[in-house]
Design a protein around this motif. Structure first.
Motif, PDB file in Angstrom:
ATOM      1  N   SER A 130     -13.438   3.011  14.861  1.00  0.00           N
ATOM      2  CA  SER A 130     -13.322   0.935  14.813  1.00  0.00           C
ATOM      3  C   SER A 130     -12.143   0.516  13.545  1.00  0.00           C
ATOM      4  CB  SER A 130     -14.483   0.121  14.403  1.00  0.00           C
ATOM      5  OG  SER A 130     -15.571   1.111  15.396  1.00  0.00           O
ATOM      6  N   LEU A 131     -11.483  -0.241  13.993  1.00  0.00           N
ATOM      7  CA  LEU A 131     -10.511  -0.086  13.341  1.00  0.00           C
ATOM      8  C   LEU A 131     -10.019  -1.626  13.375  1.00  0.00           C
ATOM      9  CD1 LEU A 131      -7.509   2.028  15.238  1.00  0.00           C
ATOM     10  CD2 LEU A 131      -8.894   2.223  12.852  1.00  0.00           C
ATOM     11  N   SER A 132      -9.598  -2.150  11.871  1.00  0.00           N
ATOM     12  CA  SER A 132      -9.009  -3.369  11.001  1.00  0.00           C
ATOM     13  C   SER A 132      -7.860  -2.933  11.036  1.00  0.00           C
ATOM     14  CB  SER A 132      -9.593  -4.011  10.201  1.00  0.00           C
ATOM     15  OG  SER A 132     -11.195  -4.249   9.891  1.00  0.00           O
ATOM     16  N   VAL A 133      -6.920  -3.422  11.500  1.00  0.00           N
ATOM     17  CA  VAL A 133      -5.443  -3.556  11.870  1.00  0.00           C
ATOM     18  C   VAL A 133      -4.352  -4.498  11.283  1.00  0.00           C
ATOM     19  CG1 VAL A 133      -3.216  -2.868  13.181  1.00  0.00           C
ATOM     20  CG2 VAL A 133      -5.387  -1.761  13.811  1.00  0.00           C
ATOM     21  N   VAL A 134      -3.560  -4.857  10.037  1.00  0.00           N
ATOM     22  CA  VAL A 134      -3.416  -4.588   9.350  1.00  0.00           C
ATOM     23  C   VAL A 134      -1.629  -5.390   9.520  1.00  0.00           C
ATOM     24  CG1 VAL A 134      -2.551  -6.101   7.148  1.00  0.00           C
ATOM     25  CG2 VAL A 134      -4.241  -4.856   7.043  1.00  0.00           C
ATOM     26  N   THR A 135      -2.063  -6.802  10.025  1.00  0.00           N
ATOM     27  CA  THR A 135      -0.400  -6.843  10.979  1.00  0.00           C
ATOM     28  C   THR A 135       0.196  -8.188  10.557  1.00  0.00           C
ATOM     29  OG1 THR A 135       0.836  -6.453  13.134  1.00  0.00           O
ATOM     30  CG2 THR A 135      -1.467  -7.265  13.454  1.00  0.00           C
ATOM     31  N   THR A 136       1.624  -8.322  11.668  1.00  0.00           N
ATOM     32  CA  THR A 136       2.644  -9.753  11.235  1.00  0.00           C
ATOM     33  C   THR A 136       1.867 -10.058  12.110  1.00  0.00           C
ATOM     34  OG1 THR A 136       3.724  -8.981  12.660  1.00  0.00           O
ATOM     35  CG2 THR A 136       4.431  -7.933  11.240  1.00  0.00           C
ATOM     36  N   ARG A 137       2.412 -12.140  11.263  1.00  0.00           N
ATOM     37  CA  ARG A 137       1.795 -13.163  12.341  1.00  0.00           C
ATOM     38  C   ARG A 137       2.109 -12.467  13.654  1.00  0.00           C
ATOM     39  NH1 ARG A 137       0.033 -17.532  10.912  1.00  0.00           N
ATOM     40  NH2 ARG A 137       0.679 -16.826   8.509  1.00  0.00           N
ATOM     41  N   LYS A 138       3.878 -12.246  13.685  1.00  0.00           N
ATOM     42  CA  LYS A 138       4.135 -12.469  14.758  1.00  0.00           C
ATOM     43  C   LYS A 138       2.904 -11.593  15.671  1.00  0.00           C
ATOM     44  CE  LYS A 138       7.755 -11.790  18.166  1.00  0.00           C
ATOM     45  NZ  LYS A 138       9.731 -11.146  18.139  1.00  0.00           N
ATOM     46  N   PHE A 139       2.551 -10.323  15.490  1.00  0.00           N
ATOM     47  CA  PHE A 139       2.101  -9.253  16.157  1.00  0.00           C
ATOM     48  C   PHE A 139       0.159 -10.003  16.520  1.00  0.00           C
ATOM     49  CE2 PHE A 139      -0.016  -5.756  17.314  1.00  0.00           C
ATOM     50  CZ  PHE A 139       0.541  -4.832  18.414  1.00  0.00           C
ATOM     51  N   TYR A 140       0.030 -10.414  15.095  1.00  0.00           N
ATOM     52  CA  TYR A 140      -1.440 -11.008  15.739  1.00  0.00           C
ATOM     53  C   TYR A 140      -1.290 -11.926  16.466  1.00  0.00           C
ATOM     54  CZ  TYR A 140      -5.363 -13.906  14.002  1.00  0.00           C
ATOM     55  OH  TYR A 140      -7.012 -14.171  13.348  1.00  0.00           O
ATOM     56  N   ASP A 141      -0.177 -13.034  16.990  1.00  0.00           N
ATOM     57  CA  ASP A 141       0.143 -14.182  17.945  1.00  0.00           C
ATOM     58  C   ASP A 141      -0.052 -13.578  19.168  1.00  0.00           C
ATOM     59  OD1 ASP A 141      -1.374 -16.144  15.942  1.00  0.00           O
ATOM     60  OD2 ASP A 141       0.666 -16.546  15.099  1.00  0.00           O
ATOM     61  N   THR A 142       0.780 -12.757  19.668  1.00  0.00           N
ATOM     62  CA  THR A 142       1.124 -11.990  21.228  1.00  0.00           C
ATOM     63  C   THR A 142       0.790 -11.395  21.370  1.00  0.00           C
ATOM     64  OG1 THR A 142       2.781 -10.348  19.839  1.00  0.00           O
ATOM     65  CG2 THR A 142       3.348 -13.229  20.470  1.00  0.00           C
ATOM     66  N   GLN A 143       0.001 -10.430  20.399  1.00  0.00           N
ATOM     67  CA  GLN A 143       0.092  -8.671  20.909  1.00  0.00           C
ATOM     68  C   GLN A 143      -2.029  -8.918  20.845  1.00  0.00           C
ATOM     69  OE1 GLN A 143       1.467  -6.261  22.369  1.00  0.00           O
ATOM     70  NE2 GLN A 143       3.088  -8.318  21.784  1.00  0.00           N
ATOM     71  N   ARG A 144      -2.123  -9.752  21.117  1.00  0.00           N
ATOM     72  CA  ARG A 144      -4.522  -9.760  20.705  1.00  0.00           C
ATOM     73  C   ARG A 144      -4.676  -9.383  22.017  1.00  0.00           C
ATOM     74  NH1 ARG A 144      -5.678 -15.193  17.866  1.00  0.00           N
ATOM     75  NH2 ARG A 144      -3.800 -15.848  18.752  1.00  0.00           N
ATOM     76  N   ASP A 145      -4.437 -10.161  23.088  1.00  0.00           N
ATOM     77  CA  ASP A 145      -4.483  -9.893  23.993  1.00  0.00           C
ATOM     78  C   ASP A 145      -3.986  -8.380  24.788  1.00  0.00           C
ATOM     79  OD1 ASP A 145      -5.924 -11.683  24.928  1.00  0.00           O
ATOM     80  OD2 ASP A 145      -4.121 -13.321  25.794  1.00  0.00           O
ATOM     81  N   THR A 146      -3.415  -7.537  24.165  1.00  0.00           N
ATOM     82  CA  THR A 146      -2.915  -6.465  25.005  1.00  0.00           C
ATOM     83  C   THR A 146      -3.859  -5.646  24.395  1.00  0.00           C
ATOM     84  OG1 THR A 146      -0.806  -7.085  25.489  1.00  0.00           O
ATOM     85  CG2 THR A 146      -1.113  -4.766  25.499  1.00  0.00           C
ATOM     86  N   ILE A 147      -4.136  -5.679  23.033  1.00  0.00           N
ATOM     87  CA  ILE A 147      -5.187  -5.002  21.956  1.00  0.00           C
ATOM     88  C   ILE A 147      -6.323  -4.534  22.878  1.00  0.00           C
ATOM     89  CG2 ILE A 147      -5.996  -4.627  20.073  1.00  0.00           C
ATOM     90  CD1 ILE A 147      -3.020  -3.325  19.941  1.00  0.00           C
ATOM     91  N   ASN A 148      -6.835  -5.630  22.903  1.00  0.00           N
ATOM     92  CA  ASN A 148      -7.869  -5.777  23.881  1.00  0.00           C
ATOM     93  C   ASN A 148      -8.158  -5.277  24.711  1.00  0.00           C
ATOM     94  OD1 ASN A 148      -8.866  -7.511  21.980  1.00  0.00           O
ATOM     95  ND2 ASN A 148      -8.738  -9.679  22.446  1.00  0.00           N
ATOM     96  N   ARG A 149      -7.653  -5.552  25.635  1.00  0.00           N
ATOM     97  CA  ARG A 149      -7.019  -4.383  27.178  1.00  0.00           C
ATOM     98  C   ARG A 149      -7.551  -2.826  27.000  1.00  0.00           C
ATOM     99  NH1 ARG A 149      -3.110  -2.325  29.970  1.00  0.00           N
ATOM    100  NH2 ARG A 149      -1.226  -3.082  28.866  1.00  0.00           N
ATOM    101  N   VAL A 150      -6.526  -2.582  26.212  1.00  0.00           N
ATOM    102  CA  VAL A 150      -6.437  -0.913  25.560  1.00  0.00           C
ATOM    103  C   VAL A 150      -7.562  -0.671  24.852  1.00  0.00           C
ATOM    104  CG1 VAL A 150      -5.130   0.436  23.766  1.00  0.00           C
ATOM    105  CG2 VAL A 150      -3.514  -1.138  25.387  1.00  0.00           C
ATOM    106  N   ALA A 151      -8.485  -1.208  24.162  1.00  0.00           N
ATOM    107  CA  ALA A 151     -10.229  -0.799  23.664  1.00  0.00           C
ATOM    108  C   ALA A 151     -10.765  -0.892  24.860  1.00  0.00           C
ATOM    109  CB  ALA A 151     -10.424  -2.000  22.641  1.00  0.00           C
ATOM    110  N   ARG A 152     -11.458  -1.993  25.551  1.00  0.00           N
ATOM    111  CA  ARG A 152     -11.502  -1.578  26.852  1.00  0.00           C
ATOM    112  C   ARG A 152     -11.234  -0.442  27.682  1.00  0.00           C
ATOM    113  NH1 ARG A 152     -10.002  -7.061  27.025  1.00  0.00           N
ATOM    114  NH2 ARG A 152      -9.136  -6.858  28.520  1.00  0.00           N
ATOM    115  N   GLU A 153     -10.310  -0.287  27.382  1.00  0.00           N
ATOM    116  CA  GLU A 153      -9.994   1.179  28.448  1.00  0.00           C
ATOM    117  C   GLU A 153     -10.052   2.171  27.900  1.00  0.00           C
ATOM    118  OE1 GLU A 153      -5.846   3.453  30.742  1.00  0.00           O
ATOM    119  OE2 GLU A 153      -5.769   1.546  29.146  1.00  0.00           O
ATOM    120  N   ILE A 154      -9.910   2.138  26.656  1.00  0.00           N
ATOM    121  CA  ILE A 154     -10.142   3.569  25.538  1.00  0.00           C
ATOM    122  C   ILE A 154     -12.496   3.343  26.050  1.00  0.00           C
ATOM    123  CG2 ILE A 154     -10.510   4.975  23.991  1.00  0.00           C
ATOM    124  CD1 ILE A 154      -7.384   4.136  23.394  1.00  0.00           C
ATOM    125  N   ASN A 155     -13.112   2.535  26.162  1.00  0.00           N
ATOM    126  CA  ASN A 155     -14.273   2.666  25.260  1.00  0.00           C
ATOM    127  C   ASN A 155     -15.218   2.654  26.958  1.00  0.00           C
ATOM    128  OD1 ASN A 155     -14.600   2.031  23.227  1.00  0.00           O
ATOM    129  ND2 ASN A 155     -14.487  -0.449  22.937  1.00  0.00           N
TER     130      ASN A 155
END
Length: 412
Positions: free
Chosen positions: A131-156
């Protein structure tokens, strides 16, 4: 890992097509930018290469520049970023004990860098059970949350796990507290160390930053990662990524360096922080030297230099008059030209200073820089610009005599 030629063929075909598409797109775009003088990114990359890796010939800069852009564009569409099955195609090497299925998934700090297939490091670790806490830029934080959540659901779903990925904004005023809370709760942290933005941005300086040797220079680095490692007695694991071309297909490789463990070193905090930070940047330097055209931060690393010190090192303006009969040459090693939209600039690669130019002066300097080996006397140049303009650039050392070597060493 890959078990047969049949299983890898569709994957390789997909990646090869993506790589070819990226190559064509970059070639078309950069050719158009070159025609209109939109070369700011190239000039900063050239300056950084000259400062950090002075042994690389300037004639190689263009190829390095374009290859970095190709890999960057490829990373946006690379199947490994979002396809759980592509985990099988990752080449992982080095000290991989933390990936062993029998290893405890205790909190760790994973440090990676903007290089190779770095965007897949998150999926690699999550797929391995962290389980990860990913430190990232504001731009990535604002634009990629949905994509990351989708990847997490797929792997889980694929693995039958219930892990989570949390995104932390690196520019948040309490980012240090958020990272500490993650470690205290047993979550691991993933951070791209060479992003190094944090509170106040990349140019921010304070007493907690270290001067760290990196390649041919010394840079400023934040110390939060090493400080947290020491405080919570958790290891730092450096992971570098790079592409290796196999039959024309760029396959991502991941190298895991030995863990930097505060519990084993028994150092005071200040000493450990300096040691750990230096080791991390040495890991990056070693990989960059091997794959110079895969590090995206060639466009930004100057932000961590002490540019004020560089300006002080430069020789003062010339005082002696121009020899009216001797030929002068545009020093392309130290200076370059670029445009932002229609505005032209002269860029000093030694000091990172940019000087605005009128259209007339920009066009004149463009001719001089294109025909750099011809040389022009003061008398010749007076037919194109007034003496005051020519003298200004002579004093700035943009215009040099043939016997003056075109190297930063001349100006230090």
């Amino acid at each position: 890992m890959i078990s047969s030629t049949e299983s890898i063929t569709p994957y390789r075909k997909t990646v090869r097509a993506a790589y070819q598409t990226a190559t064509e797109a970059v070639t078309i775009r950069e050719n158009m930018k070159a025609q209109t003088g939109q070369r700011k990114d190239f000039q900063f990359l050239a300056a950084n290469l000259a400062h950090f890796m002075p042994h690389i010939p300037a004639s190689d800069y263009e190829a390095i520049y374009r290859q970095i852009l190709i890999y960057h564009l490829l990373s946006k569409s690379y199947p490994a970023d979002v396809n759980v099955k592509s985990m099988d195609y990752m080449r992982v090497e080095g000290d991989t004990a933390f990936l062993d299925p029998q290893a405890q998934r205790t909190a760790r700090i994973f440090c990676s860098f903007h290089m190779g297939g770095y965007q897949s490091v998150m999926a690699l670790l999550f797929n391995a059970g962290y389980s990860l806490s990913v430190v990232t830029t504001r731009k990535f934080y604002d634009t990629q949350r949905d994509t990351i959540n989708r990847v997490a659901r797929e792997i889980n779903s694929f693995k039958g796990t219930n892990l989570t990925i949390q995104l932390l904004n690196a520019e948040s005023t309490d980012i240090g507290k958020q990272m500490a809370m993650s470690l205290a709760s047993g979550r691991s942290i993933l951070i791209l160390l060479d992003g190094n933005t944090g509170i106040g941005g990349a140019h921010h300086r304070d007493s907690r930053q270290l001067r760290v040797p990196f390649l041919n220079q010394t840079i400023f680095s934040r110390t939060g990662v090493a400080t947290l490692s020491h405080a919570f007695k958790v290891p730092i694991i450096p992971i570098t990524s790079y592409y290796v071309h196999m039959d024309g297909v760029p396959i991502p490789h991941y190298h895991c360096s030995p863990a930097i463990a505060p519990g084993l070193l028994a150092m005071p905090q200040d000493e450990y922080v300096r040691h750990a930070t230096s080791v991390l940047y040495q890991v990056l330097a070693d990989r960059v030297e091997q794959h110079v055209d895969q590090w995206e931060n060639w466009f930004y690393v100057h932000k961590f230099l002490d540019t004020d010190a560089l300006a002080v090192q430069a020789l003062p303006a010339r005082q002696e008059p121009i020899n009216p009969l001797a030929k002068l040459f545009f020093d392309t090693h130290r200076f370059g030209l670029f445009k932002l939209e229609s505005d032209g600039y002269l860029f000093d690669k030694l000091t990172y200073l940019a000087y605005p130019l009128t259209s007339s002066v920009y066009n004149w300097l463009s001719v001089l820089s294109t025909n750099v080996y011809l040389g022009h006397s003061m008398t010749d140049m007076l037919g194109h610009q007034p003496a005051s303009v020519i003298n200004r650039f002579y004093q700035l050392r943009l215009l040099i005599y043939f016997h003056e070597a075109s190297s930063f060493n001349v100006y230090k």
